[in-house]
Design a protein around this motif. Sequence first.
Motif, PDB file in Angstrom:
ATOM      1  N   MET A  23       0.822  -1.212   0.000  1.00 53.03           N
ATOM      2  CA  MET A  23       0.000   0.000   0.000  1.00 53.03           C
ATOM      3  C   MET A  23       0.860   1.268   0.000  1.00 53.03           C
ATOM      4  O   MET A  23       1.972   1.269   0.530  1.00 53.03           O
ATOM      5  N   PRO A  24       0.328   2.359  -0.554  1.00 54.89           N
ATOM      6  CA  PRO A  24       1.092   3.618  -0.598  1.00 54.89           C
ATOM      7  C   PRO A  24       0.991   4.376   0.724  1.00 54.89           C
ATOM      8  O   PRO A  24       0.444   5.480   0.804  1.00 54.89           O
ATOM      9  N   ILE A  25       1.545   3.761   1.772  1.00 55.59           N
ATOM     10  CA  ILE A  25       1.363   4.324   3.116  1.00 55.59           C
ATOM     11  C   ILE A  25       2.576   4.014   3.980  1.00 55.59           C
ATOM     12  O   ILE A  25       3.241   2.980   3.824  1.00 55.59           O
ATOM     13  N   ASN A  30       0.993   6.630   9.260  1.00 53.52           N
ATOM     14  CA  ASN A  30      -0.207   6.543   8.406  1.00 53.52           C
ATOM     15  C   ASN A  30      -0.229   7.618   7.330  1.00 53.52           C
ATOM     16  O   ASN A  30      -1.294   7.906   6.758  1.00 53.52           O
ATOM     17  N   GLU A  31       0.904   8.193   7.019  1.00 51.91           N
ATOM     18  CA  GLU A  31       0.974   9.181   5.944  1.00 51.91           C
ATOM     19  C   GLU A  31       0.990   8.482   4.586  1.00 51.91           C
ATOM     20  O   GLU A  31       1.585   7.415   4.430  1.00 51.91           O
ATOM     21  N   GLN A  32       0.335   9.114   3.598  1.00 47.65           N
ATOM     22  CA  GLN A  32       0.394   8.614   2.231  1.00 47.65           C
ATOM     23  C   GLN A  32       1.809   8.816   1.682  1.00 47.65           C
ATOM     24  O   GLN A  32       2.502   9.781   2.051  1.00 47.65           O
ATOM     25  N   ASP A  34       4.677   7.837  -1.854  1.00 48.15           N
ATOM     26  CA  ASP A  34       4.927   7.268  -3.185  1.00 48.15           C
ATOM     27  C   ASP A  34       5.746   5.996  -3.043  1.00 48.15           C
ATOM     28  O   ASP A  34       6.982   6.005  -3.150  1.00 48.15           O
ATOM     29  N   LYS A  39       0.917   1.105  -6.471  1.00 47.04           N
ATOM     30  CA  LYS A  39       1.358   2.134  -7.425  1.00 47.04           C
ATOM     31  C   LYS A  39       2.204   1.525  -8.540  1.00 47.04           C
ATOM     32  O   LYS A  39       2.091   1.906  -9.708  1.00 47.04           O
ATOM     33  N   GLN A 293      -0.316   6.886  -9.949  1.00 48.58           N
ATOM     34  CA  GLN A 293      -1.566   6.684  -9.234  1.00 48.58           C
ATOM     35  C   GLN A 293      -1.694   5.203  -8.870  1.00 48.58           C
ATOM     36  O   GLN A 293      -1.326   4.334  -9.655  1.00 48.58           O
ATOM     37  N   GLU A 306      -6.356  -4.364   4.597  1.00 45.76           N
ATOM     38  CA  GLU A 306      -5.813  -3.084   5.065  1.00 45.76           C
ATOM     39  C   GLU A 306      -6.637  -2.535   6.226  1.00 45.76           C
ATOM     40  O   GLU A 306      -6.093  -2.052   7.226  1.00 45.76           O
TER      41      GLU A 306
END
Length: 526
Positions: A23-25, A30-32, A34, A39, A293, A306
């Motif tokens: 996951m992009p996290i 818990n910040e988004q 890259d 992705k 994305q 998740e």
Amino acid sequence: MYEVSNTTKLKIIYTSDVHGNAMPILYGTNEQADLGLAKYASIVKRVVRENENVIVLDNGDLIQGTPLMTHYVKEHQGKINPMIEIMNRIGIDASVIGNHEFNFGKKVLHDAITGSNFPWLSANLVNEDGEPYFGKPYIIQTLSNGLKVAVVGVTTHYIPNWESPNHIEGIQFKDALTTLKQWVKLIQEEEQPDVLIASYHGGFERDLDTGEATESLTGENQGYAMCQEINGIDILLTGHQHRMLTGEINGVLVAQPGNNGKMYGNIDIELEQNGTNWTIVKKKAEIKPINAQADEEIMLYMAELESSTQKWLDQPIGYIDGDMTISDPLQARLTKHPFIQFIQEVQMEASGVDISVTALLNNESRGFQSVVTMRDVVSNYMYPNTLTVLELSGKDIKLALEKTAEYFVLDDAGNITVNPTYIEPKPQHYNYDMWEGIHYTINITNPMGSRVEHISYHGSPLKEDGTYHVVLNNYRASGGGNFDMFKNKPVIKEIQKDTAELIHAYFEKYKTIKAEVVPNFQVISS
């Protein structure tokens, strides 16, 4: 009139050391971010759509490393491994066995391989008959224009120095360099590929430009020697060291794309046809960011697991009375910190011995605030280490302390700082140990090998020929980090629960932990 030769292109994209990042996290905050396979899936779709000849590979250390995967193993093992299912959906052509593939035990790895729609390559991990343990040592891909590409996989054979013996039972770890040399020769003779790619879950033991040794030549990393000593490799894909690099050694194009699914390797090859064969005329490697994305299909597939992971991470499990936060990781290694004291107490209670060894595992660890959740636990203790009690002599302990004292050097101003070899080419802060149950002083002004002074146990000098029971994690107990003095020492006890579980159990028992220290060591420069 001259005949115009045919040309074609081949693109190879690959990941390495993804370490459970689907996951992009960033789970600690818990910040988004890259990063992650969700992705990367979008990138692969675009690359395959835009190019005729594409090979997609993974270079190992795929299934372990995030709270997501820890939670999956503890609570959702009945379902297919999410990292495997995502790679199935991405459509990779092969993966290589990495050292961290073994961390959760043989069943988790076996289930992951069984659930894979792609082969796992590792020519040098063999069974008792000398046959590749995980099936295929290499694959052949025949692409458009008859282009024939071979991909052979090998794994660092240093794994027995780190891994729990029961996790690797029945597997023999042959020398990666020697094995690769044999398989490259065989593949070139029998398959006659136009392009031969070696995918090695290992890194470089020497500087790519100068050839100077950058680490002890233990055999853990042999990439430089592979390029110099093996004829017939066109591309060497590497990993394990978490470095970002491209280059060329002895005509072999090399790459390494970092870690945690933040970057990927992109290799472009141009070929020209001579009769029925293709010849490489140009090759280039780049390391590119995973910043697309996120793929909607992957995100939808991951939603349930998740959500379950997030609920687990946000559970308060205990409380801290006082300050157990870490603001300066160097200071937390120079002087006893309450967080380190806490880990030592957990290890000593779980093992029933009064000498304990632990480390501040990386510089991102922030310790515990007043309310502790599972997110805090797995953010500070991110490896699924178990504990081992060894019987050591006083001499062994002294040698181990001298080894750990190598972590420090003095800068030009005479201040204590971190030895650069513990930062480059790969951060190894986890290889600086702090001990509990003995008192000692590390004097950085002394030469390495004679820095440790005044070692005592229960108020008396440590006896070199005395025997002591010491608890430490399984990585260190097996000699990991070049702590050779621990190898093949008598094992008194093994605690099979991983350390995150032990921390959770400790909070369940005591609820509130007082932030305090027993000041048993000092690091000085005078």
